[in-house]
Design a protein around this motif. Structure first.
Motif, PDB file in Angstrom:
ATOM      1  N   THR A  30       0.823  -1.199   0.000  1.00  0.00           N
ATOM      2  CA  THR A  30       0.000   0.000   0.000  1.00  0.00           C
ATOM      3  C   THR A  30       0.863   1.256   0.000  1.00  0.00           C
ATOM      4  OG1 THR A  30      -0.115   0.189   2.419  1.00  0.00           O
ATOM      5  CG2 THR A  30      -1.742  -1.246   1.333  1.00  0.00           C
ATOM      6  N   GLU A  31       0.219   2.351  -0.344  1.00  0.00           N
ATOM      7  CA  GLU A  31       0.892   3.644  -0.309  1.00  0.00           C
ATOM      8  C   GLU A  31       1.390   3.954   1.101  1.00  0.00           C
ATOM      9  OE1 GLU A  31      -0.393   8.321  -1.063  1.00  0.00           O
ATOM     10  OE2 GLU A  31      -1.617   6.673  -1.854  1.00  0.00           O
ATOM     11  N   LYS A  35       5.273   4.770   2.530  1.00  0.00           N
ATOM     12  CA  LYS A  35       5.607   5.998   3.256  1.00  0.00           C
ATOM     13  C   LYS A  35       6.329   5.696   4.570  1.00  0.00           C
ATOM     14  CE  LYS A  35       1.985   8.972   1.393  1.00  0.00           C
ATOM     15  NZ  LYS A  35       0.756   9.752   1.709  1.00  0.00           N
ATOM     16  N   LEU A  49       2.256  -1.746  -6.145  1.00  0.00           N
ATOM     17  CA  LEU A  49       1.073  -0.924  -5.891  1.00  0.00           C
ATOM     18  C   LEU A  49      -0.068  -1.362  -6.806  1.00  0.00           C
ATOM     19  CD1 LEU A  49       2.774   2.580  -5.656  1.00  0.00           C
ATOM     20  CD2 LEU A  49       1.596   1.412  -3.779  1.00  0.00           C
ATOM     21  N   SER A  52      -3.664   3.744  -8.000  1.00  0.00           N
ATOM     22  CA  SER A  52      -2.939   5.006  -8.059  1.00  0.00           C
ATOM     23  C   SER A  52      -2.795   5.594  -6.658  1.00  0.00           C
ATOM     24  CB  SER A  52      -3.674   5.996  -8.968  1.00  0.00           C
ATOM     25  OG  SER A  52      -4.972   6.248  -8.482  1.00  0.00           O
ATOM     26  N   THR A  53      -1.765   6.370  -6.467  1.00  0.00           N
ATOM     27  CA  THR A  53      -1.526   6.953  -5.151  1.00  0.00           C
ATOM     28  C   THR A  53      -2.394   8.191  -4.940  1.00  0.00           C
ATOM     29  OG1 THR A  53       0.283   8.337  -5.976  1.00  0.00           O
ATOM     30  CG2 THR A  53       0.865   6.136  -5.155  1.00  0.00           C
ATOM     31  N   LYS A  54      -2.703   8.463  -3.685  1.00  0.00           N
ATOM     32  CA  LYS A  54      -3.461   9.664  -3.338  1.00  0.00           C
ATOM     33  C   LYS A  54      -2.526  10.847  -3.078  1.00  0.00           C
ATOM     34  CE  LYS A  54      -7.319   7.111  -1.275  1.00  0.00           C
ATOM     35  NZ  LYS A  54      -8.106   6.891  -0.024  1.00  0.00           N
ATOM     36  N   LEU A  57       4.922  10.023  -2.843  1.00  0.00           N
ATOM     37  CA  LEU A  57       5.716   9.099  -2.035  1.00  0.00           C
ATOM     38  C   LEU A  57       7.046   9.695  -1.613  1.00  0.00           C
ATOM     39  CD1 LEU A  57       5.163   5.717  -3.932  1.00  0.00           C
ATOM     40  CD2 LEU A  57       3.882   6.654  -1.996  1.00  0.00           C
ATOM     41  N   ASP A 195       0.754   7.567 -12.330  1.00  0.00           N
ATOM     42  CA  ASP A 195       1.878   7.853 -11.445  1.00  0.00           C
ATOM     43  C   ASP A 195       3.158   7.660 -12.244  1.00  0.00           C
ATOM     44  OD1 ASP A 195       0.961   8.245  -8.545  1.00  0.00           O
ATOM     45  OD2 ASP A 195      -0.142   6.435  -9.106  1.00  0.00           O
ATOM     46  N   HIS A 207       8.499  11.840  -7.970  1.00  0.00           N
ATOM     47  CA  HIS A 207       7.185  11.232  -8.178  1.00  0.00           C
ATOM     48  C   HIS A 207       6.267  12.310  -8.739  1.00  0.00           C
ATOM     49  CE1 HIS A 207       3.373   9.269  -6.198  1.00  0.00           C
ATOM     50  NE2 HIS A 207       3.358   9.196  -7.513  1.00  0.00           N
ATOM     51  N   LYS A 209       2.376  13.086 -10.776  1.00  0.00           N
ATOM     52  CA  LYS A 209       1.039  12.529 -10.929  1.00  0.00           C
ATOM     53  C   LYS A 209       0.282  13.288 -12.023  1.00  0.00           C
ATOM     54  CE  LYS A 209      -1.208  11.714  -7.106  1.00  0.00           C
ATOM     55  NZ  LYS A 209      -1.363  10.234  -7.273  1.00  0.00           N
TER      56      LYS A 209
END
Length: 217
Positions: A30-31, A35, A49, A52-54, A57, A195, A207, A209
Motif C-alpha cells: 500500500t501507499e 511511506k 502498488l 494510483s496513489t493519493k 511518495l 503515477d 514522483h 502525478k
C-alpha cells in the motif's frame, strides 16, 4: 543537447530489470506501507502498488540530482500531429515551487475521445541535470482507471552527464481497450490517473502525478 529515443518495454516479474523476484513483486503493497518504509523506495516497491496513489511518495527535496523538466510534447506517431506541448525556462517555476510543494508535479490533461483509439504516441521530454552525474536514470509509469491498472511502462534514460541538457522521446504502445471501457473513461473525466516514478540507481528521487479527461472537442 543530447537526444535519445526509447520504446516502451513490458514489465513483468520475470524481467531482471524489475530488480526483484516473482513472489516479491506479486505481493501487494500500500501507499501507506511505502511511506513508512525505512529504506529507499525502489522499482520493485512501486510495481507492487495495485492502485494510483493519493499523495506523493517522496518530497521535492529528495531530487538531489536537481533534475528539472523543461519541455514536454505528446504526438500521434501515425500522423505526427502534436496533441500537447509545453516548454519553459528552467527557473520559471521557482517562485511557484516555494508556495506550492506540488507545483510541477501534477498535471491535468484534456484530450479528444479519439485519443483512446490511438495505436502509438510519442512523449518527448527535455530536462536539465544539476552538478552531479546521473548514472542510471529510469522511469516507471503506471496508468489506472478507477484503480484498475491499464498499462505499466518502463523507460530507461541511461547516463546523463552533470550540468547537461537532455531530451528523449518515449514511444508508447497504447493499450487495447473495448468499447465499454472507452465509454466509461470518456464519461468519467479525471478518473483516469497516472503515477510517474523516477529512479536513479534503483532509488526513487521523483514522483509525478496526472489525471486525464477525454472530452475535448
Amino acid at each position: 543537447m543530447a537526444t535519445k529515443a526509447a520504446s516502451s518495454s513490458k514489465i513483468n516479474s520475470e524481467d531482471p530489470k524489475t530488480d526483484g523476484k516473482s513472489p516479491t513483486n506479486d505481493t501487494p503493497i500500500t501507499e501507506e506501507d511505502l511511506k513508512q518504509k525505512e529504506t529507499p523506495i525502489n522499482v520493485s516497491d512501486v510495481l507492487r502498488l495495485k492502485k494510483s496513489t493519493k499523495d506523493y511518495l517522496i518530497e521535492t527535496d529528495d531530487n538531489v540530482y536537481k533534475i528539472d523538466f523543461i519541455h514536454f510534447r505528446i504526438r500521434d506517431m501515425k500522423t505526427n500531429k502534436v496533441l500537447f506541448e509545453v516548454q519553459r525556462e528552467p527557473d520559471d517555476d521557482e517562485a511557484m515551487d516555494e508556495m506550492d510543494s506540488s507545483a510541477g508535479r501534477f498535471v491535468q490533461y484534456r484530450f479528444p475521445p479519439s485519443f483512446l483509439k490511438l495505436k502509438q504516441v510519442g512523449a518527448l521530454v527535455g530536462f536539465k541535470v544539476g552538478d552531479r552525474e546521473v548514472k542510471s536514470f529510469r522511469m516507471i509509469e503506471r496508468h489506472f482507471f478507477r484503480d484498475q491498472l491499464i498499462k505499466s511502462f518502463d523507460f530507461d534514460f541511461g547516463f546523463c552527464p552533470p550540468n547537461s541538457t537532455n531530451s528523449i522521446e518515449h514511444i508508447y504502445d497504447m493499450p487495447t481497450m473495448d468499447s465499454k471501457q472507452i465509454k466509461e473513461m470518456i464519461e468519467h473525466p479525471y478518473e483516469t490517473k497516472s503515477d510517474s516514478f523516477y529512479f536513479v540507481d534503483n532509488q526513487l528521487i521523483m514522483h509525478k502525478k496526472a489525471t486525464y479527461a477525454f472530452d475535448l472537442d
